[in-house]
Enzyme design. Structure first.
Site, PDB file in Angstrom:
ATOM      1  N   GLN A 149       0.816  -1.212   0.000  1.00 40.73           N
ATOM      2  CA  GLN A 149       0.000   0.000   0.000  1.00 40.73           C
ATOM      3  C   GLN A 149       0.850   1.262   0.000  1.00 40.73           C
ATOM      4  O   GLN A 149       0.318   2.373  -0.034  1.00 40.73           O
ATOM      5  CB  GLN A 149      -0.915  -0.008   1.226  1.00 40.73           C
ATOM      6  CG  GLN A 149      -1.880  -1.168   1.258  1.00 40.73           C
ATOM      7  CD  GLN A 149      -2.542  -1.342   2.607  1.00 40.73           C
ATOM      8  OE1 GLN A 149      -2.255  -0.628   3.571  1.00 40.73           O
ATOM      9  NE2 GLN A 149      -3.440  -2.308   2.697  1.00 40.73           N
ATOM     10  N   HIS A 189      -0.817   0.064   5.772  1.00 41.41           N
ATOM     11  CA  HIS A 189      -1.394   1.039   6.701  1.00 41.41           C
ATOM     12  C   HIS A 189      -0.508   2.267   6.925  1.00 41.41           C
ATOM     13  O   HIS A 189      -0.037   2.542   8.018  1.00 41.41           O
ATOM     14  CB  HIS A 189      -1.709   0.363   8.042  1.00 41.41           C
ATOM     15  CG  HIS A 189      -2.685  -0.757   7.941  1.00 41.41           C
ATOM     16  ND1 HIS A 189      -3.208  -1.395   9.034  1.00 41.41           N
ATOM     17  CD2 HIS A 189      -3.243  -1.362   6.850  1.00 41.41           C
ATOM     18  CE1 HIS A 189      -4.031  -2.356   8.637  1.00 41.41           C
ATOM     19  NE2 HIS A 189      -4.062  -2.345   7.300  1.00 41.41           N
ATOM     20  N   TYR A 216     -10.911   6.932  19.344  1.00 41.99           N
ATOM     21  CA  TYR A 216     -11.871   6.266  18.459  1.00 41.99           C
ATOM     22  C   TYR A 216     -11.822   4.734  18.555  1.00 41.99           C
ATOM     23  O   TYR A 216     -12.444   4.056  17.754  1.00 41.99           O
ATOM     24  CB  TYR A 216     -11.689   6.789  17.033  1.00 41.99           C
ATOM     25  CG  TYR A 216     -12.204   8.209  16.969  1.00 41.99           C
ATOM     26  CD1 TYR A 216     -13.499   8.487  16.580  1.00 41.99           C
ATOM     27  CD2 TYR A 216     -11.423   9.267  17.429  1.00 41.99           C
ATOM     28  CE1 TYR A 216     -14.001   9.782  16.605  1.00 41.99           C
ATOM     29  CE2 TYR A 216     -11.919  10.567  17.467  1.00 41.99           C
ATOM     30  CZ  TYR A 216     -13.210  10.812  17.056  1.00 41.99           C
ATOM     31  OH  TYR A 216     -13.705  12.097  17.097  1.00 41.99           O
ATOM     32  N   TYR A 262      -8.503 -11.270   9.885  1.00 45.17           N
ATOM     33  CA  TYR A 262      -8.500 -11.793   8.521  1.00 45.17           C
ATOM     34  C   TYR A 262      -8.512 -13.319   8.507  1.00 45.17           C
ATOM     35  O   TYR A 262      -9.020 -13.937   7.573  1.00 45.17           O
ATOM     36  CB  TYR A 262      -7.287 -11.268   7.743  1.00 45.17           C
ATOM     37  CG  TYR A 262      -7.480  -9.851   7.261  1.00 45.17           C
ATOM     38  CD1 TYR A 262      -8.437  -9.558   6.295  1.00 45.17           C
ATOM     39  CD2 TYR A 262      -6.719  -8.804   7.763  1.00 45.17           C
ATOM     40  CE1 TYR A 262      -8.640  -8.268   5.844  1.00 45.17           C
ATOM     41  CE2 TYR A 262      -6.911  -7.507   7.322  1.00 45.17           C
ATOM     42  CZ  TYR A 262      -7.869  -7.242   6.369  1.00 45.17           C
ATOM     43  OH  TYR A 262      -8.058  -5.956   5.938  1.00 45.17           O
TER      44      TYR A 262
END
Length: 405
Positions: free
Chosen positions: A111, A173, A286, A297
């Site tokens: 990513q 990430h 959060y 996963y």
């Protein structure tokens, strides 16, 4: 720790990497040439206020290699990042075949790569643009923020003005969205570092999202030179990183600002579901990974808690995952029926989700605008239209245009 040992023995690094690669659908190929296409058929949505909004999709260009972000200069020129490490320029709907020179070297793996691009609110005065990107090696990398002067052809005086202090391994990430606030400070989203079995020290790296001395799994607030504002929520806390604005995040890839209500919105990737839309407030937690709707996963719950006092609940949760990426709050006049709506891109769902909100910031309804490709970014242009980037080796720039009705 026994819990971490059990997780590592349930599945190896290769299995996790294969599952995660399947989930995000990463592809890498050479970039074809750009061209244009005729408008798509007209569609329409009906907001809860009863106004019918007609629109159509027009492919502006293609030939972008895994584009990640876009931004506009004051003269209407568009900048687009390509994750392999190129910054492209679009003038009058045409892609310049020559990439902008001076982009810092990036780690283009998984990513990672060249990620967000943002233009300083006073660009006409200072010529500053900002880039986030993955830096380092596959075994030791971090998210960086750089500022540069753009002269119309190349980047000059490139400076790294902020980075994650802790190096991590793997290609997952990085977060990386940038959002300017009215006081000309910026928010920058930083991912939690990756999925199990990735560790930092003796813990799973995702636990850093709850560590106030770590920048992983956070939104940070910075001045335009990368320094830390003195009024940040943890500035007076000797046991916290003073850059932190909010924490307990997994991997935010959408940030948007509502100028009327002065609200910050984010979209965040979950794990096998549990993607979140959050209303962000300074200093708040959060929940990730203590409180989550996500699943491992390789199966099983990450946490049995969905809510906890002192932690902020999401405004909506997407399960199955839509993999949200790119977020904008619509304020323009080209789509009157969409004013005050959020538009959230989806990688797995291959759509843009139009989200209606009430005055308190609660979600009233959602409607899917099908794109048929992985949506990496969605933005409102200065002239009030909506633009979409698709994440592919032959990525497209698509424009939503209003029609009568």
């Amino acid at each position: 720790m026994l819990k971490q040992f059990t997780l590592r023995t349930q599945i190896g690094r290769v299995g996790i990497a294969m599952m995660h690669a399947f989930a995000i659908g990463i592809a890498a190929c050479s970039s074809p040439s750009a061209n244009t296409a005729a408008p798509a058929p007209v569609a329409q949505t009906t907001p809860t206020n009863g106004t019918t909004q007609g629109f159509r999709q027009t492919k502006v260009l293609e030939g972008l290699e895994n584009p990640w972000s876009m931004a506009w200069l004051p003269d209407g020129t568009m900048l687009i990042t390509e994750r392999p490490g190129r910054l492209r320029i679009v003038r009058d709907g045409k892609l310049d075949p020559t990439a902008i020179a001076g982009v810092p070297e990036v780690l283009a793996t998984g990513q990672g790569g060249l990620l967000d691009v943002s233009v300083h609110p006073r660009f006409s005065e200072n010529r500053w643009i900002y880039l986030t990107y993955a830096h380092g090696t596959r075994d030791s990398n971090r998210t960086r923020l750089a500022r540069a002067t753009f002269d119309g052809k190349a980047l000059r005086d490139v400076r790294v003005i902020f980075e994650v202090a802790q190096a991590k391994s793997g290609g997952q990430h990085f977060g990386s969205r940038i959002l300017w606030l009215p006081d000309n400070t910026m928010l920058v989203a930083i991912g939690d570092g990756g999925n199990p079995p990735v560790q930092l020290g003796s813990e799973l790296i995702r636990e850093q999202a709850q560590n106030l001395q770590s920048r992983l799994g956070k939104i940070v607030r910075l001045n335009d030179d990368g320094s830390i504002p003195s009024d940040n929520p943890f500035a007076a806390n000797a046991n916290a990183d003073s850059a932190i604005w909010s924490y307990g995040h997994r991997n935010i890839q959408g940030l948007a600002f509502d100028p009327g209500a002065k609200r910050v919105w984010s979209t965040e990737h979950g794990s096998r579901g549990g993607d979140e839309l959050n209303l962000i407030a300074a200093g708040q937690n959060y929940g990730w990974p203590v409180v989550t709707h996500s699943q491992e996963y390789f199966g099983g719950e990450i946490s049995q808690e969905r809510s906890r006092p002192g932690m902020v609940d999401p405004k909506t949760v997407w399960t199955p995952a839509k993999a949200p990426s790119g977020l904008t709050f619509y304020t323009g006049d080209r789509f009157p029926g969409w004013q005050g709506n959020l538009f959230a891109g989806g990688l797995v769902s291959q759509d843009v989700r139009r989200i209606e909100l009430d005055q308190a910031g609660n979600v009233r309804s959602q409607q899917s605008i099908k794109i048929g490709q992985r949506v990496r970014d969605v933005r409102q242009s200065p002239d009030g239209l909506l633009y979409i980037l698709t994440d592919a080796s032959n990525g497209q720039l698509i424009r939503l245009e209003p029609t009568g009705g």
